[in-house]
Scaffold this motif. Sequence first.
Motif, mmCIF file in Angstrom:
data_model
loop_
_atom_site.group_PDB
_atom_site.id
_atom_site.type_symbol
_atom_site.label_atom_id
_atom_site.label_comp_id
_atom_site.label_asym_id
_atom_site.label_seq_id
_atom_site.Cartn_x
_atom_site.Cartn_y
_atom_site.Cartn_z
ATOM 1 N N ARG A 33 0.843 -1.211 0.000
ATOM 2 C CA ARG A 33 0.000 0.000 0.000
ATOM 3 C C ARG A 33 0.873 1.253 0.000
ATOM 4 O O ARG A 33 0.608 2.210 -0.738
ATOM 5 C CB ARG A 33 -0.929 0.016 1.221
ATOM 6 C CG ARG A 33 -2.188 -0.795 1.062
ATOM 7 C CD ARG A 33 -3.207 -0.525 2.170
ATOM 8 N NE ARG A 33 -2.657 -0.606 3.519
ATOM 9 C CZ ARG A 33 -2.548 -1.726 4.230
ATOM 10 N NH1 ARG A 33 -2.939 -2.869 3.728
ATOM 11 N NH2 ARG A 33 -2.049 -1.690 5.461
ATOM 12 N N SER A 34 1.912 1.235 0.831
ATOM 13 C CA SER A 34 2.813 2.381 0.891
ATOM 14 C C SER A 34 3.502 2.598 -0.455
ATOM 15 O O SER A 34 3.642 3.735 -0.912
ATOM 16 C CB SER A 34 3.835 2.169 2.001
ATOM 17 O OG SER A 34 4.596 3.340 2.194
ATOM 18 N N LEU A 35 3.922 1.501 -1.082
ATOM 19 C CA LEU A 35 4.552 1.606 -2.407
ATOM 20 C C LEU A 35 3.600 2.233 -3.413
ATOM 21 O O LEU A 35 3.996 3.109 -4.183
ATOM 22 C CB LEU A 35 5.016 0.229 -2.893
ATOM 23 C CG LEU A 35 5.520 0.162 -4.333
ATOM 24 C CD1 LEU A 35 6.750 1.048 -4.539
ATOM 25 C CD2 LEU A 35 5.833 -1.293 -4.708
ATOM 26 N N HIS A 36 2.345 1.818 -3.417
ATOM 27 C CA HIS A 36 1.377 2.371 -4.376
ATOM 28 C C HIS A 36 1.123 3.859 -4.125
ATOM 29 O O HIS A 36 1.067 4.645 -5.080
ATOM 30 C CB HIS A 36 0.076 1.567 -4.357
ATOM 31 C CG HIS A 36 0.186 0.259 -5.047
ATOM 32 N ND1 HIS A 36 0.180 0.126 -6.421
ATOM 33 C CD2 HIS A 36 0.348 -0.989 -4.558
ATOM 34 C CE1 HIS A 36 0.326 -1.140 -6.752
ATOM 35 N NE2 HIS A 36 0.434 -1.850 -5.642
ATOM 36 N N HIS A 37 0.998 4.235 -2.859
ATOM 37 C CA HIS A 37 0.835 5.664 -2.541
ATOM 38 C C HIS A 37 2.096 6.443 -2.922
ATOM 39 O O HIS A 37 2.008 7.529 -3.495
ATOM 40 C CB HIS A 37 0.532 5.866 -1.052
ATOM 41 C CG HIS A 37 -0.811 5.390 -0.637
ATOM 42 N ND1 HIS A 37 -1.989 5.881 -1.142
ATOM 43 C CD2 HIS A 37 -1.161 4.434 0.269
ATOM 44 C CE1 HIS A 37 -3.003 5.267 -0.582
ATOM 45 N NE2 HIS A 37 -2.536 4.382 0.277
ATOM 46 N N PHE A 38 3.244 5.879 -2.596
ATOM 47 C CA PHE A 38 4.520 6.514 -2.933
ATOM 48 C C PHE A 38 4.621 6.715 -4.439
ATOM 49 O O PHE A 38 4.962 7.797 -4.909
ATOM 50 C CB PHE A 38 5.696 5.659 -2.438
ATOM 51 C CG PHE A 38 7.036 6.181 -2.872
ATOM 52 C CD1 PHE A 38 7.677 7.163 -2.140
ATOM 53 C CD2 PHE A 38 7.646 5.703 -4.023
ATOM 54 C CE1 PHE A 38 8.904 7.668 -2.545
ATOM 55 C CE2 PHE A 38 8.872 6.199 -4.440
ATOM 56 C CZ PHE A 38 9.502 7.186 -3.699
ATOM 57 N N GLU A 39 4.325 5.658 -5.190
ATOM 58 C CA GLU A 39 4.467 5.706 -6.652
ATOM 59 C C GLU A 39 3.596 6.803 -7.255
ATOM 60 O O GLU A 39 4.042 7.558 -8.116
ATOM 61 C CB GLU A 39 4.118 4.340 -7.252
ATOM 62 C CG GLU A 39 4.445 4.213 -8.724
ATOM 63 C CD GLU A 39 3.341 4.679 -9.636
ATOM 64 O OE1 GLU A 39 3.641 5.057 -10.788
ATOM 65 O OE2 GLU A 39 2.170 4.694 -9.215
ATOM 66 N N SER A 40 2.355 6.926 -6.802
ATOM 67 C CA SER A 40 1.454 7.963 -7.346
ATOM 68 C C SER A 40 1.973 9.361 -7.033
ATOM 69 O O SER A 40 2.026 10.225 -7.916
ATOM 70 C CB SER A 40 0.048 7.806 -6.765
ATOM 71 O OG SER A 40 -0.557 6.655 -7.265
ATOM 72 N N LEU A 41 2.337 9.579 -5.773
ATOM 73 C CA LEU A 41 2.847 10.903 -5.406
ATOM 74 C C LEU A 41 4.174 11.184 -6.095
ATOM 75 O O LEU A 41 4.388 12.297 -6.599
ATOM 76 C CB LEU A 41 3.013 11.030 -3.889
ATOM 77 C CG LEU A 41 3.638 12.345 -3.401
ATOM 78 C CD1 LEU A 41 2.842 13.562 -3.857
ATOM 79 C CD2 LEU A 41 3.786 12.332 -1.878
ATOM 80 N N TYR A 42 5.047 10.185 -6.146
ATOM 81 C CA TYR A 42 6.354 10.387 -6.780
ATOM 82 C C TYR A 42 6.182 10.765 -8.247
ATOM 83 O O TYR A 42 6.819 11.693 -8.735
ATOM 84 C CB TYR A 42 7.222 9.139 -6.647
ATOM 85 C CG TYR A 42 8.638 9.365 -7.122
ATOM 86 C CD1 TYR A 42 9.558 10.017 -6.307
ATOM 87 C CD2 TYR A 42 9.046 8.958 -8.390
ATOM 88 C CE1 TYR A 42 10.849 10.270 -6.748
ATOM 89 C CE2 TYR A 42 10.333 9.201 -8.823
ATOM 90 C CZ TYR A 42 11.221 9.853 -8.006
ATOM 91 O OH TYR A 42 12.507 10.108 -8.442
ATOM 92 N N TYR A 43 5.314 10.049 -8.940
ATOM 93 C CA TYR A 43 5.069 10.345 -10.357
ATOM 94 C C TYR A 43 4.573 11.782 -10.526
ATOM 95 O O TYR A 43 5.138 12.565 -11.297
ATOM 96 C CB TYR A 43 4.066 9.353 -10.948
ATOM 97 C CG TYR A 43 3.688 9.699 -12.361
ATOM 98 C CD1 TYR A 43 4.557 9.417 -13.416
ATOM 99 C CD2 TYR A 43 2.494 10.338 -12.639
ATOM 100 C CE1 TYR A 43 4.231 9.764 -14.717
ATOM 101 C CE2 TYR A 43 2.163 10.684 -13.933
ATOM 102 C CZ TYR A 43 3.038 10.398 -14.968
ATOM 103 O OH TYR A 43 2.716 10.747 -16.260
#
Length: 150
Positions: A33-43
Amino acid sequence: MDIVDRLKSDHRTLKNFLEVMTDDGTSADARRRSLHHFESLYYAHTVAEEMVVYNALDGKGADWEDLSHIGHTEHKVATTMIARLLKMDDAQSEEWQHEAYLLRDIVDHHIDAEEAEMIPEVSAVFGAPERTSMVGRYDDAKKRALLERG
């Protein structure tokens, strides 16, 4: 709030997601879940940062050209690592953990460099009214990036 505040806020949030992803006590589901949130914000963050901040600093000095090139490259490296993590099935595996730690190290270094070099440059080059208007363009660019991506 101006662009400096917004960048620092995004940086803190990104670092928090990375901490969850690399905490030994975190469950596989929480890491994912953290990876998915991170990925969206990072992008969204990198698209907006490059479009609004990097482009605004282009031509403002020879040092900035080197920093910009390094920043673009670091964004691409982290994006590649994120994609690898997203493809891995077991967020508790040693391989996943190694990739997550490496991603954290790269992103932490990148953020620390931006906050030490780019953010002072933004503060020196742009007055308060410009920095405030930049945050609106930055937020709009983040929203557009996520909408266009789907």
